[in-house]
Design a protein around this motif. Structure first.
Motif, mmCIF file in Angstrom:
data_model
loop_
_atom_site.group_PDB
_atom_site.id
_atom_site.type_symbol
_atom_site.label_atom_id
_atom_site.label_comp_id
_atom_site.label_asym_id
_atom_site.label_seq_id
_atom_site.Cartn_x
_atom_site.Cartn_y
_atom_site.Cartn_z
ATOM 1 N N ALA A 180 39.015 45.019 29.479
ATOM 2 C CA ALA A 180 38.439 44.853 30.859
ATOM 3 C C ALA A 180 37.026 44.350 30.975
ATOM 4 N N GLN A 181 36.248 44.776 30.045
ATOM 5 C CA GLN A 181 35.036 44.074 29.893
ATOM 6 C C GLN A 181 34.893 42.697 30.018
ATOM 7 N N SER A 182 35.953 42.039 29.074
ATOM 8 C CA SER A 182 36.272 40.619 28.491
ATOM 9 C C SER A 182 36.373 39.899 29.668
ATOM 10 N N VAL A 183 37.449 40.390 30.363
ATOM 11 C CA VAL A 183 37.907 39.573 31.473
ATOM 12 C C VAL A 183 36.754 39.581 32.608
ATOM 13 N N ALA A 184 36.304 40.662 32.948
ATOM 14 C CA ALA A 184 35.066 40.786 33.769
ATOM 15 C C ALA A 184 34.017 39.825 33.720
ATOM 16 N N LEU A 185 33.582 39.752 32.323
ATOM 17 C CA LEU A 185 32.563 38.799 31.780
ATOM 18 C C LEU A 185 33.048 37.313 31.990
ATOM 19 N N ASP A 186 34.373 37.051 31.899
ATOM 20 C CA ASP A 186 34.896 35.819 32.447
ATOM 21 C C ASP A 186 34.589 35.433 33.963
ATOM 22 N N HIS A 187 34.907 36.324 34.360
ATOM 23 C CA HIS A 187 34.641 36.130 35.992
ATOM 24 C C HIS A 187 33.135 35.865 36.116
ATOM 25 N N TYR A 188 32.358 36.689 35.811
ATOM 26 C CA TYR A 188 30.804 36.876 36.052
ATOM 27 C C TYR A 188 30.148 35.349 35.371
ATOM 28 N N ALA A 189 30.918 34.948 34.268
ATOM 29 C CA ALA A 189 30.394 33.538 33.691
ATOM 30 C C ALA A 189 30.926 32.481 34.507
ATOM 31 N N ALA A 190 31.976 32.461 35.142
ATOM 32 C CA ALA A 190 32.197 31.552 36.054
ATOM 33 C C ALA A 190 31.473 31.501 37.424
#
Length: 322
Positions: A180-190
């Protein structure tokens, strides 16, 4: 984590004829609630006890669905659905779904991430539609970050799978939290990259003209507000800098937690996002100071003009008096 709830276990002991295939009831257009879905699942006699050891490959699918998910309302809505619910973190809840084919789990986090463990694709799509009323600022389906992973037997953490001697509720909690943290970081990185690109365009415009237009001022204020929001979401909501409660309480799961954190480079990705946000914040602070100075200069000239007008008026009145 119990293998199957008491209700489903009782149902599995009944000798009821199988009425129609799994795909038939999961794609039926008349399904309108999770309760009706569960009633159909429990009529199937193939719900049976499973071993605590994981299958050859348990699929795990993580998705960043929205900026927020109201976990409290979510629990209230599915309280009477017949599914087993478990809260293993303050910001998440796990549902256990028993079907005629398998036992699956859905973990929902309040910062917008959803993790499916051993849930078939048709049921997964149905769950995403059922969760939408509890989402705030939903991301369009084509732009939702996703992560696919596998759980296998063994003792090794790899790029595309984790091998465990057994799969229990605590392991599920650790794996679901990291994904969950990984996909959230993908979103915030974009989002951070998009902000940095917008700020670069703003810099180029000011470099050419030397002044801020009204539109550019509004864009700058929006960037500053968005930058602060991202800082709050990444640090406070996702809890990147916090340790999992499961790994903290039970040392035997700490290795899995640390291994998955390293494998998905959670902290490294967080530091990169933080560096970019700090860069935007520092440059924004400079531009805001320039705008404040310009506004102060303008006010000073206005005051000088008003004083000059007052002097002229007083001079005229004195001349008339003489």
């Amino acid at each position: 984590l119990a293998c199957v709830s008491a209700d489903c276990a009782a149902t599995s002991r009944q000798k009821v004829l199988y009425r129609r295939p799994y795909d038939a009831w999961i794609t039926d257009a008349e399904i309108c609630s999770m309760r009706s879905l569960l009633r159909r699942a429990t009529r199937c006699p193939a719900v049976r006890r499973h071993s605590t050891a994981p299958p050859a490959a348990v699929p795990v699918h993580a998705r960043y669905l929205a900026r927020t998910i109201d976990v409290s309302k979510f629990q209230e809505h599915f309280a009477h659905s017949g599914m087993r619910r478990q809260t293993f973190e303050r910001d998440s809840v796990m549902l256990t779904i028993n079907t005629n084919e398998r036992r699956g789990h859905v973990v929902v986090f309040n910062y917008g991430a959803v993790v499916f463990v051993n849930v078939p694709h048709p049921l997964r799509d149905w769950c995403l539609d059922a969760f939408s009323p509890f989402c705030g600022d939903t991301i369009p389906s084509g732009f939702q970050p996703v992560e696919d992973y596998k759980i296998e037997e063994g003792k090794e953490i790899g790029f595309d799978s984790v091998k465990l001697p057994q799969l229990d509720g605590h392991n599920l909690a650790v794996i679901a939290t990291v994904l969950a943290q990984s996909v959230a970081l993908d979103h915030y990185a974009a989002k951070t990259d998009a902000m940095l690109e917008a700020f670069t365009r703003l810099n180029s415009s000011v470099e050419r003209t030397g002044v801020f237009s009204a539109l550019e001022k509004r864009s700058l204020f929006r960037l500053v507000a968005l930058n602060n929001t991202l800082f709050t979401d990444v640090i406070a909501k996702i809890g990147i800098l916090e340790r999992s409660n499961t790994a903290w309480k039970y040392l035997q799961y700490a290795d899995v937690w640390e291994g998955l954190q390293d494998e998905f480079e959670i902290r490294d990705r967080f530091w990169k996002i933080e560096f970019k946000l700090n860069l935007i914040q520092q440059n924004s602070k400079f531009f805001l100071e320039v705008l404040a100075t310009d506004k102060s200069n303008t006010l000073e000239w206005i005051i000088i003009a008003l004083i000059s007008i007052e002097i002229v008026v007083m001079g005229v009145e004195i001349a008339r008096g003489i």
